[in-house]
Write an enzyme that holds these catalytic residues in place. Structure first.
Site, short mmCIF file in Angstrom:
data_model
loop_
_atom_site.label_atom_id
_atom_site.label_comp_id
_atom_site.label_asym_id
_atom_site.label_seq_id
_atom_site.Cartn_x
_atom_site.Cartn_y
_atom_site.Cartn_z
NE ARG A 106 61.01 6.61 30.72
CZ ARG A 106 61.20 5.00 30.24
NH1 ARG A 106 62.23 4.96 31.21
NH2 ARG A 106 61.67 4.22 29.69
CG ASN B 31 69.96 1.08 34.74
OD1 ASN B 31 69.03 0.35 34.71
ND2 ASN B 31 70.08 1.60 34.17
CD GLU C 152 67.44 2.45 42.10
OE1 GLU C 152 67.54 2.54 44.14
OE2 GLU C 152 66.54 2.19 41.21
N PRO D 4 68.33 -5.72 32.60
CG PRO D 4 66.53 -7.60 33.21
CD PRO D 4 67.29 -6.78 34.09
CG ASN D 5 65.32 -5.40 27.89
OD1 ASN D 5 64.87 -6.41 27.13
ND2 ASN D 5 64.43 -4.84 28.82
CG HIS E 246 67.04 4.10 36.89
ND1 HIS E 246 66.56 2.95 36.65
CD2 HIS E 246 66.49 4.47 38.74
CE1 HIS E 246 67.24 2.15 37.98
NE2 HIS E 246 66.56 3.11 39.07
NE ARG F 70 65.75 -1.01 26.48
CZ ARG F 70 65.34 -0.37 28.07
NH1 ARG F 70 66.33 0.23 28.47
NH2 ARG F 70 64.06 -0.75 28.30
CE1 TYR G 130 65.32 4.11 29.24
CE2 TYR G 130 64.93 2.92 27.97
CZ TYR G 130 64.50 3.18 28.46
OH TYR G 130 63.57 2.36 29.98
CB ALA H 132 61.65 -3.55 33.70
#
Ligand code: DQA
Length: 150
Positions: free
Chosen positions: A107, A74, A98, A10-11, A100, A18, A23, A77
């Site tokens: 964070r 990735n 995985e 998502p996103n 990111h 964004r 990012y 969330a």
């Protein structure tokens, strides 16, 4: 030739516009292009899929069972709470890495936990687009090792 599926959660379609302070300015399309070039050099093939919908990502993981050798994901969330995604990844016996872009441990507290991490080979977090590139290198190396052992 190793076949690798790259999943973006998502996103991530909004990369480049964004929260660029977190990012970066690179778009998803640019990341995919770079990975395609890198895969060619490594003698692998990559396919990409981005979705904002958990179920679509799960369907894609199921379909990947006999079509791919590895998944680079990735989960966005979903990383932090999707047991369904985690179960899908552990249900298929594929190599999973995985990734990111940001360092999730630097964070907010709620990002420090990945429910995905226990069912993957390893996690790469915090290197921006390079996280994906490192994951692709790792996937190819690990698949090569596995092929040698067989
Ligand atoms: C992310 C980190 C997640 O916490 C966040 O929800 C994302 C992107 C990353 O690539 O840094 O959507 O997975």
């Amino acid at each position: 030739m190793f076949r690798i599926l790259v999943l973006h959660g998502p996103n991530l379609n909004l990369l480049g516009e964004r929260e660029t302070n977190v990012y970066g300015a690179v778009t998803l399309e640019e990341i995919n292009k770079q990975l395609t070039e890198q895969a060619e050099e490594l003698g692998a093939s990559v396919e990409f899929f981005q979705s904002n919908h958990e179920g679509e990502l799960i369907d894609k993981i199921h379909q990947a069972r006999d079509r791919f050798d590895a998944i680079i994901i990735n989960p966005g969330a979903l990383t932090h709470y999707s047991y369904a995604l985690r179960d899908a990844l552990s249900a298929v016996s594929l190599l999973v890495i995985e990734v990111h872009l940001s360092n999730i441990y630097a964070r907010e507290e709620w990002r420090h936990r990945s429910v995905i991490a226990p069912v993957v080979q390893g996690q790469i977090s915090g290197f921006g687009p390079l996280s994906y590139s490192l994951a692709l290198t790792a996937a190819c190396e690990l698949l090569k090792e596995g092929a040698k052992q067989r």
